[in-house]
Write a protein that holds these residues in place. Sequence first.
Motif, short mmCIF file in Angstrom:
data_model
loop_
_atom_site.label_atom_id
_atom_site.label_comp_id
_atom_site.label_asym_id
_atom_site.label_seq_id
_atom_site.Cartn_x
_atom_site.Cartn_y
_atom_site.Cartn_z
N CYS A 113 0.82 -1.21 0.00
CA CYS A 113 0.00 0.00 0.00
C CYS A 113 0.85 1.26 0.00
O CYS A 113 2.06 1.22 0.25
CB CYS A 113 -0.93 -0.01 1.20
N ASN A 114 0.17 2.38 -0.25
CA ASN A 114 0.83 3.69 -0.24
C ASN A 114 0.81 4.32 1.14
O ASN A 114 1.59 5.23 1.42
CB ASN A 114 0.13 4.63 -1.23
N ALA A 115 -0.10 3.85 1.98
CA ALA A 115 -0.20 4.39 3.35
C ALA A 115 -0.76 3.31 4.27
O ALA A 115 -1.64 2.54 3.88
CB ALA A 115 -1.10 5.62 3.38
N VAL A 116 -0.23 3.27 5.49
CA VAL A 116 -0.67 2.31 6.50
C VAL A 116 -1.36 3.06 7.63
O VAL A 116 -0.86 4.09 8.10
CB VAL A 116 0.52 1.51 7.07
N ILE A 117 -2.50 2.54 8.05
CA ILE A 117 -3.22 3.11 9.19
C ILE A 117 -3.23 2.08 10.32
O ILE A 117 -3.70 0.95 10.13
CB ILE A 117 -4.66 3.48 8.82
N ASP A 118 -2.71 2.45 11.45
CA ASP A 118 -2.71 1.59 12.63
C ASP A 118 -4.08 1.68 13.31
O ASP A 118 -4.50 2.77 13.71
CB ASP A 118 -1.60 2.04 13.59
N ILE A 119 -4.75 0.55 13.42
CA ILE A 119 -6.04 0.54 14.11
C ILE A 119 -5.87 0.95 15.56
O ILE A 119 -6.77 1.54 16.16
CB ILE A 119 -6.69 -0.86 14.01
N GLY A 120 -4.72 0.65 16.13
CA GLY A 120 -4.42 1.14 17.48
C GLY A 120 -4.95 0.29 18.61
O GLY A 120 -5.02 0.76 19.75
N CYS A 121 -5.29 -0.97 18.32
CA CYS A 121 -5.84 -1.83 19.37
C CYS A 121 -4.83 -2.83 19.89
O CYS A 121 -5.12 -3.57 20.84
CB CYS A 121 -7.07 -2.57 18.85
N GLY A 122 -3.65 -2.89 19.29
CA GLY A 122 -2.69 -3.91 19.69
C GLY A 122 -3.16 -5.28 19.25
O GLY A 122 -4.10 -5.43 18.47
N LYS A 123 -2.51 -6.30 19.78
CA LYS A 123 -2.85 -7.68 19.40
C LYS A 123 -3.90 -8.28 20.34
O LYS A 123 -3.79 -8.15 21.55
CB LYS A 123 -1.59 -8.55 19.43
N GLU A 124 -4.89 -8.91 19.75
CA GLU A 124 -5.86 -9.67 20.53
C GLU A 124 -5.48 -11.14 20.45
O GLU A 124 -5.37 -11.69 19.35
CB GLU A 124 -7.28 -9.47 19.98
N ASN A 125 -5.28 -11.74 21.58
CA ASN A 125 -4.85 -13.14 21.63
C ASN A 125 -6.02 -14.11 21.65
O ASN A 125 -5.82 -15.30 21.83
CB ASN A 125 -3.96 -13.38 22.85
N VAL A 126 -7.22 -13.59 21.47
CA VAL A 126 -8.42 -14.42 21.36
C VAL A 126 -8.93 -14.29 19.93
O VAL A 126 -8.99 -13.18 19.38
CB VAL A 126 -9.50 -13.95 22.36
N GLY A 127 -9.29 -15.39 19.32
CA GLY A 127 -9.66 -15.37 17.91
C GLY A 127 -10.95 -14.63 17.60
O GLY A 127 -11.18 -14.21 16.47
N TYR A 128 -11.80 -14.44 18.60
CA TYR A 128 -13.10 -13.81 18.38
C TYR A 128 -12.99 -12.34 18.78
O TYR A 128 -13.20 -11.97 19.93
CB TYR A 128 -14.18 -14.53 19.20
N VAL A 129 -12.66 -11.49 17.82
CA VAL A 129 -12.23 -10.12 18.13
C VAL A 129 -13.38 -9.26 18.64
O VAL A 129 -14.52 -9.37 18.17
CB VAL A 129 -11.57 -9.46 16.91
N THR A 130 -13.06 -8.39 19.59
CA THR A 130 -14.04 -7.47 20.16
C THR A 130 -13.50 -6.04 20.17
O THR A 130 -14.00 -5.17 19.48
CB THR A 130 -14.44 -7.91 21.58
N LYS A 131 -12.44 -5.83 20.96
CA LYS A 131 -11.91 -4.45 21.02
C LYS A 131 -11.34 -4.03 19.67
O LYS A 131 -11.39 -2.85 19.31
CB LYS A 131 -10.87 -4.29 22.13
N GLY A 132 -10.81 -4.98 18.89
CA GLY A 132 -10.31 -4.66 17.57
C GLY A 132 -11.43 -4.27 16.63
O GLY A 132 -11.26 -3.39 15.77
N PHE A 133 -12.58 -4.92 16.77
CA PHE A 133 -13.76 -4.56 15.98
C PHE A 133 -14.15 -3.12 16.29
O PHE A 133 -14.34 -2.30 15.39
CB PHE A 133 -14.92 -5.51 16.30
N SER A 134 -14.28 -2.82 17.57
CA SER A 134 -14.67 -1.48 18.00
C SER A 134 -13.65 -0.43 17.53
O SER A 134 -14.03 0.65 17.04
CB SER A 134 -14.79 -1.45 19.52
N ALA A 135 -12.37 -0.74 17.65
CA ALA A 135 -11.33 0.19 17.23
C ALA A 135 -11.33 0.39 15.72
O ALA A 135 -11.03 1.49 15.22
CB ALA A 135 -9.96 -0.31 17.69
N THR A 136 -11.68 -0.65 14.96
CA THR A 136 -11.78 -0.52 13.51
C THR A 136 -12.93 0.40 13.13
O THR A 136 -12.80 1.26 12.24
CB THR A 136 -11.96 -1.90 12.84
N VAL A 137 -14.07 0.23 13.79
CA VAL A 137 -15.22 1.11 13.55
C VAL A 137 -14.82 2.57 13.79
O VAL A 137 -15.06 3.45 12.94
CB VAL A 137 -16.41 0.73 14.45
#
Length: 356
Positions: free
Chosen positions: A131-155
Amino acid sequence: MTETMFTYINEEYETNKSVLKNRKKNLNEFIKLTKNKKYDEWVVLATGSSANAVECAKYYVEKILKINIEMKMPFVFSNYSTSINENALYIGVTQGGHSFSTIEALKKVNNTNANVVSLTANLNSEVCELCNAVIDIGCGKENVGYVTKGFSATVLTFMLMGLELAYENNIITELKYNEELCKFEEAINNIENIIKKSLHWYEDKKNELIDSQKMVCIGYGPGYGVAREADTKITETVRIPMSGHELEEYMHGPYLSLSNKDHIIFIETKNELEYRQSKLRLYLSEYTDYTYKITYKNYSDNNRDLPLGVDIDELISPLLFAIPIQILSYFLAEDKGNNLNKKIFEDFDDKLKSKI
């Protein structure tokens, strides 16, 4: 201590506070790339919860930035799209950075002159090289496969992409910009209270929910994104037949599978479509005893409803409406006896190469 979905749900408040605070830094490359460029549209390449998150956020961005957003399944795009609009902005969304189909789709775009942006929490993943630009979602790594805080941070991050670019391109005034920031701050400040209300609601309805054999979630506008995430998350965790529908789409066929075994959850955001959805609920209640409503209001129509009691802009409401779905998914799965810490189908990714 073992981390669970609930561990990360409880981190959503601090995570989203950080995303909002660090928006200028995290969106710096994106703004440099896109400022003052007149794209025909944004084309989003994403699957699963990443796609659901964008479905939640796209209406806010379309309105404030005055841009059309098209969502495409990466695998379909790679194998069936016959042309690429080089005057569109292509955005690959993959929280973990390992989605094979999204990476392959970005490779296809990368062979053209179109601008490409990746939205990910894994800044060392292959998607960042395409890509030409990277955007960090800013949630860090979720060690559980069923994402929650990453979903919220993506929104939230996707919404902020629209807000920041609208401000930089002088589409909105500084006054409007600050008003929007206040809306986000207020929503984030409600997260912990929504978690508490959701927990109380689930505990109160637990016994009948445990007996559920099939679930349906229905929403409109940004609430449809929440319904789609309910489909994904409940299917992943509770592992019973589950479907998420847009309000009008449900009326064109899916309702014909209705039975008294169905547990139907309505997502009621602040919009004139509330009335149409209420009519549907009234009708369906003649055929199933189990209809629920998650609403922004501070009162309920019956004792199965979850009134969140928040006066929130409909277009940013998924930040809060997704929380009860996440609570339901985790605790109902556990109470049905599903051990979410134990992996199933462990050879799936290895054999199907869905992730790299």
